[in-house]
Design a protein around this motif. Sequence first.
Motif: not given
Length: 89
Positions: A11-18, A20-28
């Motif tokens: 996957g890949e990181f979509l948002e990193v807001k140190a 307080e927030r971490l968003v990542f997406a990907g696939q199995i």
Amino acid sequence: MFGIGHHAFEGEFLEVKAPERLVFAGQISRLPESRVVTEIQFEEHGQGTRIKLRQTHALASEATAGARAGWTQSLDKLEEWLAGEGRRS
């Protein structure tokens, strides 16, 4: 994960807001048509950190059915590591 096996994830990181927030997406990897988006919110809570985790997926599968158990196991292991030797290293 208990009783489900191992699932490779790319996957890949979509948002990193140190910090307080971490968003990542990907696939199995064994289900290339799947997409999973994971959002993690970190909040101060007393002497520690509260983690709010939300995961959405386009395709229900054996792997996504076990996601709650997998995340619970992973976070329990992290808590043990932080309380033990890992934190002192």
